[in-house]
Design a protein around this motif. Structure first.
Motif, PDB file in Angstrom:
ATOM      1  N   LYS A   1       0.823  -1.083   0.046  1.00  0.00           N
ATOM      2  CA  LYS A   1       0.678   0.238   0.375  1.00  0.00           C
ATOM      3  C   LYS A   1       1.285   1.142  -0.097  1.00  0.00           C
ATOM      4  CE  LYS A   1      -3.537  -1.750   2.044  1.00  0.00           C
ATOM      5  NZ  LYS A   1      -5.033  -2.105   3.579  1.00  0.00           N
ATOM      6  N   GLN A   2       0.154   2.393  -0.667  1.00  0.00           N
ATOM      7  CA  GLN A   2       0.896   3.539  -0.413  1.00  0.00           C
ATOM      8  C   GLN A   2       1.135   4.445   0.488  1.00  0.00           C
ATOM      9  OE1 GLN A   2      -1.192   7.286  -1.433  1.00  0.00           O
ATOM     10  NE2 GLN A   2       0.401   7.754  -3.416  1.00  0.00           N
ATOM     11  N   PHE A   3       2.676   4.754   1.054  1.00  0.00           N
ATOM     12  CA  PHE A   3       2.834   5.131   2.144  1.00  0.00           C
ATOM     13  C   PHE A   3       3.137   6.201   2.615  1.00  0.00           C
ATOM     14  CE2 PHE A   3       6.232   2.515   1.101  1.00  0.00           C
ATOM     15  CZ  PHE A   3       7.615   3.467   2.260  1.00  0.00           C
ATOM     16  N   GLU A   4       2.745   6.763   3.190  1.00  0.00           N
ATOM     17  CA  GLU A   4       4.154   8.300   3.855  1.00  0.00           C
ATOM     18  C   GLU A   4       4.846   7.954   4.832  1.00  0.00           C
ATOM     19  OE1 GLU A   4       1.163  10.666   4.659  1.00  0.00           O
ATOM     20  OE2 GLU A   4       0.185  10.902   2.825  1.00  0.00           O
ATOM     21  N   THR A   5       6.349   8.936   4.159  1.00  0.00           N
ATOM     22  CA  THR A   5       7.743   8.626   5.301  1.00  0.00           C
ATOM     23  C   THR A   5       8.302  10.161   4.830  1.00  0.00           C
ATOM     24  OG1 THR A   5       9.407   6.880   5.874  1.00  0.00           O
ATOM     25  CG2 THR A   5       8.782   7.295   3.291  1.00  0.00           C
ATOM     26  N   ASN A   6       9.421   9.677   5.814  1.00  0.00           N
ATOM     27  CA  ASN A   6      11.100  11.149   5.787  1.00  0.00           C
ATOM     28  C   ASN A   6      11.881  10.236   4.986  1.00  0.00           C
ATOM     29  OD1 ASN A   6      11.180   9.679   8.435  1.00  0.00           O
ATOM     30  ND2 ASN A   6      12.359  11.068   8.884  1.00  0.00           N
ATOM     31  N   ARG A   7      12.469  11.650   4.581  1.00  0.00           N
ATOM     32  CA  ARG A   7      13.928  11.093   3.794  1.00  0.00           C
ATOM     33  C   ARG A   7      14.486  12.401   4.142  1.00  0.00           C
ATOM     34  NH1 ARG A   7      12.274   6.651   4.579  1.00  0.00           N
ATOM     35  NH2 ARG A   7      12.367   5.227   2.092  1.00  0.00           N
ATOM     36  N   ARG A   8      15.597  12.039   3.819  1.00  0.00           N
ATOM     37  CA  ARG A   8      16.405  13.166   3.729  1.00  0.00           C
ATOM     38  C   ARG A   8      17.198  13.410   2.612  1.00  0.00           C
ATOM     39  NH1 ARG A   8      17.450  16.166   8.275  1.00  0.00           N
ATOM     40  NH2 ARG A   8      17.266  13.947   8.869  1.00  0.00           N
ATOM     41  N   HIS A   9      17.359  15.286   2.282  1.00  0.00           N
ATOM     42  CA  HIS A   9      17.522  15.749   1.042  1.00  0.00           C
ATOM     43  C   HIS A   9      19.471  15.614   1.068  1.00  0.00           C
ATOM     44  CE1 HIS A   9      18.553  18.530  -2.287  1.00  0.00           C
ATOM     45  NE2 HIS A   9      17.189  17.894  -2.244  1.00  0.00           N
ATOM     46  N   LYS A  10      19.570  15.523  -0.464  1.00  0.00           N
ATOM     47  CA  LYS A  10      21.462  15.472  -0.648  1.00  0.00           C
ATOM     48  C   LYS A  10      21.707  16.131   0.596  1.00  0.00           C
ATOM     49  CE  LYS A  10      24.959  15.920  -3.677  1.00  0.00           C
ATOM     50  NZ  LYS A  10      25.458  16.086  -5.379  1.00  0.00           N
ATOM     51  N   ASP A  11      20.937  17.587   0.695  1.00  0.00           N
ATOM     52  CA  ASP A  11      21.940  18.980   1.281  1.00  0.00           C
ATOM     53  C   ASP A  11      21.355  18.516   3.201  1.00  0.00           C
ATOM     54  OD1 ASP A  11      19.041  19.711   2.011  1.00  0.00           O
ATOM     55  OD2 ASP A  11      19.621  21.590   0.841  1.00  0.00           O
ATOM     56  N   GLY A  12      21.109  17.814   3.082  1.00  0.00           N
ATOM     57  CA  GLY A  12      20.943  17.210   4.386  1.00  0.00           C
ATOM     58  C   GLY A  12      19.043  17.837   5.190  1.00  0.00           C
ATOM     59  N   HIS A  13      18.384  18.498   5.207  1.00  0.00           N
ATOM     60  CA  HIS A  13      17.113  19.064   4.470  1.00  0.00           C
ATOM     61  C   HIS A  13      16.177  17.803   4.994  1.00  0.00           C
ATOM     62  CE1 HIS A  13      15.960  19.832   1.007  1.00  0.00           C
ATOM     63  NE2 HIS A  13      14.795  19.616   1.732  1.00  0.00           N
ATOM     64  N   GLU A  14      15.611  17.437   6.057  1.00  0.00           N
ATOM     65  CA  GLU A  14      14.333  16.629   5.807  1.00  0.00           C
ATOM     66  C   GLU A  14      13.194  16.610   4.831  1.00  0.00           C
ATOM     67  OE1 GLU A  14      12.576  13.521   9.451  1.00  0.00           O
ATOM     68  OE2 GLU A  14      11.713  16.149   9.597  1.00  0.00           O
ATOM     69  N   ILE A  15      13.334  16.187   4.445  1.00  0.00           N
ATOM     70  CA  ILE A  15      11.684  15.979   3.486  1.00  0.00           C
ATOM     71  C   ILE A  15      10.668  14.436   3.533  1.00  0.00           C
ATOM     72  CG2 ILE A  15      11.922  17.132   1.559  1.00  0.00           C
ATOM     73  CD1 ILE A  15      12.530  14.348  -0.237  1.00  0.00           C
ATOM     74  N   TYR A  16       9.423  15.137   2.864  1.00  0.00           N
ATOM     75  CA  TYR A  16       8.747  14.261   2.936  1.00  0.00           C
ATOM     76  C   TYR A  16       8.331  13.880   2.177  1.00  0.00           C
ATOM     77  CZ  TYR A  16       8.464  14.645   8.393  1.00  0.00           C
ATOM     78  OH  TYR A  16       8.697  15.319   9.900  1.00  0.00           O
ATOM     79  N   VAL A  17       7.460  12.438   1.969  1.00  0.00           N
ATOM     80  CA  VAL A  17       7.178  11.718   0.479  1.00  0.00           C
ATOM     81  C   VAL A  17       6.355  10.410   0.851  1.00  0.00           C
ATOM     82  CG1 VAL A  17       8.827  12.286  -0.504  1.00  0.00           C
ATOM     83  CG2 VAL A  17       8.716   9.964   0.406  1.00  0.00           C
ATOM     84  N   SER A  18       5.705  10.770  -0.011  1.00  0.00           N
ATOM     85  CA  SER A  18       4.481   9.500  -0.086  1.00  0.00           C
ATOM     86  C   SER A  18       4.850   8.496  -1.841  1.00  0.00           C
ATOM     87  CB  SER A  18       2.795  10.065  -0.693  1.00  0.00           C
ATOM     88  OG  SER A  18       2.007   8.808  -1.054  1.00  0.00           O
ATOM     89  N   ILE A  19       5.039   7.114  -1.102  1.00  0.00           N
ATOM     90  CA  ILE A  19       5.555   6.619  -2.130  1.00  0.00           C
ATOM     91  C   ILE A  19       4.647   5.079  -2.054  1.00  0.00           C
ATOM     92  CG2 ILE A  19       7.353   4.537  -1.560  1.00  0.00           C
ATOM     93  CD1 ILE A  19       9.239   6.185  -0.286  1.00  0.00           C
ATOM     94  N   SER A  20       5.535   4.700  -2.926  1.00  0.00           N
ATOM     95  CA  SER A  20       4.089   3.178  -4.078  1.00  0.00           C
ATOM     96  C   SER A  20       4.740   2.519  -5.038  1.00  0.00           C
ATOM     97  CB  SER A  20       3.118   4.318  -4.580  1.00  0.00           C
ATOM     98  OG  SER A  20       2.106   4.838  -4.372  1.00  0.00           O
ATOM     99  N   LEU A  21       4.735   1.474  -3.892  1.00  0.00           N
ATOM    100  CA  LEU A  21       6.127   0.453  -4.928  1.00  0.00           C
ATOM    101  C   LEU A  21       4.848  -0.522  -6.210  1.00  0.00           C
ATOM    102  CD1 LEU A  21       8.420  -0.802  -2.086  1.00  0.00           C
ATOM    103  CD2 LEU A  21       8.990   0.688  -4.063  1.00  0.00           C
ATOM    104  N   TYR A  22       4.937  -0.670  -6.974  1.00  0.00           N
ATOM    105  CA  TYR A  22       4.749  -1.635  -7.723  1.00  0.00           C
ATOM    106  C   TYR A  22       6.039  -3.158  -8.428  1.00  0.00           C
ATOM    107  CZ  TYR A  22       1.623   2.010  -7.809  1.00  0.00           C
ATOM    108  OH  TYR A  22       0.621   3.193  -7.274  1.00  0.00           O
TER     109      TYR A  22
END
Length: 390
Positions: A70-91
């Motif tokens: 299922k689609q899920f939301e999580t946090n990731r780290r941008h290359k410059d170090g700041h935190e981003i939030y993404v909604s990810i779907s895997l197929y």
């Protein structure tokens, strides 16, 4: 198909089932900050925290085993170090034999949305705390008068629990004599005749006792400007009302004593006399007794500066006046020329800063008859500097 993937606003990448990155589109470069050259052929684990990498490998294992993710939301780290939030779907990615050989991950940057939601939550929490902890009663009331939301202060004021309040209407707790007035005010708000109103009224507590409240009401509207509910601020003013009642009773009692006293009572304003004396001081007058004795016209001027604020019935009887207006029109006749020495004495005492004294002298009735009086003169407390209440 490649052009569609490359122009997508969502990050689209493909990985092997063990997490090695195979493709990386332009949106992935924009969202994560890495170029395709930096990531292709490398494991996802190189760009994730250990916990995030472990999560992704477990999800890839589920895809290998044929399960949907299922689609899920999580946090990731941008290359410059700041935190981003993404909604990810895997197929799953299948080969020509329908064998699952990898996975496609589609990620949408939801950082702005998450920030907006966090701001909304913060605002909602701030409003909730403000509503609940306000020092006055607050309520939302529907257009029929039923309570939709109440804070604890209002419940305390009226003696109900919140659940009990939500089962009541404004009409049920209002004193019957106040209903018509408030109904007219509510209608005026609903029709747009007025934006808000405040009214002092009586409400019933749960125990049946009455409490005086000041109720301020405004109207909440929806996006189409249609009325939704009333916003009500309710302040307990019982103590103020009790103080006003006590003061009214005290004033009435004072007025009765003042009016019915067998002794002539006057309330006068001597501030004009005070100003005249202060002006003489600026002109260099020091020996006031001598000055007043030599300038009887100044004494007469000072006498004319005395303003009458109130007098009782005994004063009318004493001076032979039928009403207050008649006596007011004849104040200059009450002190004859032979009474000036006593008034001079009074003026001298005022120049000395006295706030109370007694003298005996001559006054005159409106009929012209002279008579002896004993006068007690004192300044009301708090008016010593201005002498505006004697």
């Amino acid at each position: 198909l490649a052009a569609i993937v490359e122009s997508s606003d969502d990050a689209i990448l493909s990985v092997t089932l063990d997490g090695v990155i195979q493709t990386w589109n332009a949106a992935a470069r924009r969202i994560y900050g890495y170029t395709a050259r930096e990531v292709i052929g490398k494991s996802l684990a190189a760009f994730l925290t250990p916990a995030q990498a472990d999560q992704m490998l477990r999800l890839l294992q589920r895809i290998r085993d044929g399960y949907q993710t299922k689609q899920f939301e999580t946090n990731r780290r941008h290359k410059d170090g700041h935190e981003i939030y993404v909604s990810i779907s895997l197929y799953p990615i299948h080969d020509e034999h329908e064998k699952i050989v990898g996975a496609a991950a589609i990620a949408r940057d939801i950082s702005a949305r998450r920030l907006f939601e966090a701001t909304l939550r913060e605002n909602d929490e701030r409003l909730r705390v403000t509503f609940e902890q306000a020092a006055v009663g607050l309520a939302h009331i529907n257009l029929d008068g039923r309570f939709l939301r109440v804070n604890q202060r209002l419940c305390t004021t009226l003696g109900y629990t919140q659940s009990e309040m939500l089962s009541l209407t404004v009409q049920q707790i209002s004193h019957p004599d106040d209903l018509a007035t408030e109904r007219a005010l509510l209608d005026a708000v609903l029709t747009g005749e007025r934006a808000t109103y405040s009214v002092e009224k009586r409400d019933f507590r749960k125990d049946g006792s009455l409490v005086w409240v000041n109720r301020t009401v405004s109207l909440a509207r929806d996006e189409t400007y249609q009325p939704k509910y009333f916003i009500v601020v309710i302040e307990d003013i019982s103590q103020r009302k009790e103080a006003e009642s006590a003061r009214s009773e005290s004033e009435a009692r004072y007025r009765e004593l003042f009016e019915n006293s067998p002794i002539s009572l006057w309330e006068q304003d001597f501030s004009g006399v005070k100003r005249a004396i202060d002006q003489l001081r600026t002109q260099g007058v020091v020996a006031f007794r001598t000055y007043f004795e030599e300038h009887t016209e100044v004494v007469a001027h000072c006498l004319a500066q005395v303003e009458l604020l109130a007098l009782n019935r005994a004063s009318l009887d004493l001076y032979g006046a039928s009403n207050q207006a008649e006596l007011l029109a004849s104040l200059d006749r009450l002190v004859p020329a032979e009474g000036y020495p006593f008034f001079i004495e009074e003026l001298v005492w005022i120049t000395e800063g006295r706030t109370a004294f007694t003298w005996e002298g001559v006054n005159r009735r409106l009929s012209g008859e002279h008579f002896q009086v004993r006068l007690h003169w004192s300044v009301a407390p708090g008016h010593e500097q201005t002498l505006d209440r004697v």
